[in-house]
Motif scaffolding. Structure first.
Motif, PDB file in Angstrom:
ATOM      1  N   LYS A  79      45.169  30.831  21.566  1.00 46.60           N
ATOM      2  CA  LYS A  79      44.483  31.989  22.194  1.00 46.60           C
ATOM      3  C   LYS A  79      43.532  32.945  21.165  1.00 46.60           C
ATOM      4  O   LYS A  79      42.422  33.117  21.459  1.00 46.60           O
ATOM      5  N   GLU A 100      34.758  31.155  30.511  1.00 48.36           N
ATOM      6  CA  GLU A 100      34.546  31.603  32.008  1.00 48.36           C
ATOM      7  C   GLU A 100      34.323  30.303  33.056  1.00 48.36           C
ATOM      8  O   GLU A 100      33.429  29.468  32.851  1.00 48.36           O
ATOM      9  N   SER A 101      35.158  30.042  33.920  1.00 51.56           N
ATOM     10  CA  SER A 101      35.480  29.046  34.874  1.00 51.56           C
ATOM     11  C   SER A 101      33.943  28.939  35.664  1.00 51.56           C
ATOM     12  O   SER A 101      33.523  27.860  35.821  1.00 51.56           O
ATOM     13  N   TRP A 132      50.396  28.471  23.439  1.00 48.29           N
ATOM     14  CA  TRP A 132      49.094  29.141  23.819  1.00 48.29           C
ATOM     15  C   TRP A 132      48.985  30.537  23.068  1.00 48.29           C
ATOM     16  O   TRP A 132      47.578  30.868  22.784  1.00 48.29           O
ATOM     17  N   LYS A 151      36.445  33.983  44.468  1.00 51.12           N
ATOM     18  CA  LYS A 151      37.241  34.683  42.957  1.00 51.12           C
ATOM     19  C   LYS A 151      38.123  35.866  43.638  1.00 51.12           C
ATOM     20  O   LYS A 151      39.191  36.158  43.002  1.00 51.12           O
ATOM     21  N   ALA A 201      42.251  27.634  38.031  1.00 51.97           N
ATOM     22  CA  ALA A 201      40.915  27.983  37.423  1.00 51.97           C
ATOM     23  C   ALA A 201      40.124  26.729  36.736  1.00 51.97           C
ATOM     24  O   ALA A 201      39.000  26.842  36.309  1.00 51.97           O
ATOM     25  N   TYR A 221      42.327  23.722  29.436  1.00 51.03           N
ATOM     26  CA  TYR A 221      43.050  24.571  30.316  1.00 51.03           C
ATOM     27  C   TYR A 221      44.307  24.141  30.434  1.00 51.03           C
ATOM     28  O   TYR A 221      45.042  23.309  29.697  1.00 51.03           O
ATOM     29  N   PHE A 222      45.062  25.042  31.002  1.00 55.74           N
ATOM     30  CA  PHE A 222      46.546  24.777  31.210  1.00 55.74           C
ATOM     31  C   PHE A 222      46.906  23.483  32.104  1.00 55.74           C
ATOM     32  O   PHE A 222      45.928  23.218  32.698  1.00 55.74           O
ATOM     33  N   GLU A 273      39.481  34.921  24.964  1.00 58.45           N
ATOM     34  CA  GLU A 273      40.923  34.904  24.949  1.00 58.45           C
ATOM     35  C   GLU A 273      41.571  34.478  26.269  1.00 58.45           C
ATOM     36  O   GLU A 273      42.564  34.999  26.687  1.00 58.45           O
ATOM     37  N   LYS A 274      40.770  33.505  27.016  1.00 52.56           N
ATOM     38  CA  LYS A 274      41.185  33.196  28.230  1.00 52.56           C
ATOM     39  C   LYS A 274      40.958  31.513  28.320  1.00 52.56           C
ATOM     40  O   LYS A 274      40.079  31.039  27.784  1.00 52.56           O
ATOM     41  N   LEU A 275      41.726  30.933  29.164  1.00 47.50           N
ATOM     42  CA  LEU A 275      41.324  29.726  29.751  1.00 47.50           C
ATOM     43  C   LEU A 275      40.799  29.473  31.087  1.00 47.50           C
ATOM     44  O   LEU A 275      41.401  30.334  31.741  1.00 47.50           O
ATOM     45  N   PRO A 276      39.897  28.575  31.275  1.00 47.99           N
ATOM     46  CA  PRO A 276      39.437  27.611  30.688  1.00 47.99           C
ATOM     47  C   PRO A 276      38.162  27.955  29.833  1.00 47.99           C
ATOM     48  O   PRO A 276      37.575  28.904  30.158  1.00 47.99           O
ATOM     49  N   PHE A 295      41.263  34.219  44.745  1.00 49.33           N
ATOM     50  CA  PHE A 295      42.087  33.925  43.784  1.00 49.33           C
ATOM     51  C   PHE A 295      42.858  34.813  43.083  1.00 49.33           C
ATOM     52  O   PHE A 295      43.927  34.761  42.957  1.00 49.33           O
ATOM     53  N   ARG A 319      47.045  35.332  43.547  1.00 48.35           N
ATOM     54  CA  ARG A 319      47.875  34.924  42.306  1.00 48.35           C
ATOM     55  C   ARG A 319      49.552  35.606  42.195  1.00 48.35           C
ATOM     56  O   ARG A 319      50.037  34.920  42.035  1.00 48.35           O
TER      57      ARG A 319
END
Ligand SMILES: N[C@@H](CCC(=O)N[C@@H](CS)C(=O)NCC(=O)O)C(=O)O
Length: 207
Positions: free
Chosen positions: A44, A64-65, A40, A97, A15, A9-10, A50-53, A100, A104
């Protein structure tokens, strides 16, 4: 010792922090791999969805978190005590969700990562979602015999809601007075013995 789990994750809570707390709660050997924004675009290409986490273990990359959170929560007894409680926990998390995603923009505009009129974004997009979601969360916590979202005690939904609330309080400090149960809940979560030490030492995050 090699890690069984690697969480990618970042360098933020957002997330990813609920999964970190679950791994710590579960007493796992794990690696907290923080991907920088500079790396990234290259990273990616190999990230599922193509996403984190995502969580890597046994040659698997789980994206998917919420899939990660549910998987770990089931392992460590934090999914809810029975099918109905698990469904209620899922409902809290799913409502979160929405929260969130819709909060953002205000977070980004507040930190200058996105251009925009902070007060306009606050009134037009942040306040409506705060009222819809935090009103519900505050009421549930007020009535809960355990002080957590599930009547039986701590679940992964407590990690999800509390960790993003930290960011919300940074950008809208008045939330603490408006939603006192959510504010007290954060302290309650941070005092869970299994995670208390990590929380005290983790330092600050940009988001
Ligand atoms: N539905 C996904 C959303 C993940 C997501 O939006 N991740 C963001 C960080 S919070 C991301 O990877 N951003 C980088 C990008 O979109 O390129 C989840 O819950 O895991």
């Amino acid at each position: 010792m090699s890690s069984k789990f690697v969480l990618y994750y970042f360098n933020g809570r957002a997330a990813g922090e609920a999964a970190r707390l679950l791994l710590i709660y579960g007493g796992e050997t794990w690696e907290d791999h923080r991907v920088s924004f500079a790396e990234w675009s290259e990273f990616k290409k190999n990230a599922p969805f193509e996403k984190l986490p995502y969580l890597e273990f046994d040659g698997i990359k789980l994206p998917e978190s919420y899939a990660i959170n549910r998987y770990l929560a089931k392992k460590y007894g934090l999914a809810g005590k029975d099918d109905l409680e698990q469904a209620r926990v899922d409902a809290i998390a799913d409502l979160h969700k929405d929260f969130f995603m819709d909060s953002r923009e205000f977070s980004r505009v507040s930190s200058g990562k996105q251009a925009g009129d902070k007060e306009k974004v606050r009134q037009e997009s942040f306040e409506p979602i705060v009222k819809r979601c935090y009103g519900v969360f505050n009421d549930i916590l007020k009535k809960s015999p355990s002080g957590f979202f599930a009547d039986s005690g701590l679940t992964w939904a407590d990690f999800v809601v509390s960790q993003w609330y930290i960011r919300m309080k940074e950008i809208a400090p008045d939330l603490a007075e408006r939603y006192p149960e959510i504010d007290k809940h954060l302290d309650r979560v941070h005092n869970v013995p299994q995670i208390k030490d990590y929380v005290a030492k983790r330092g600050s995050f940009p988001f």
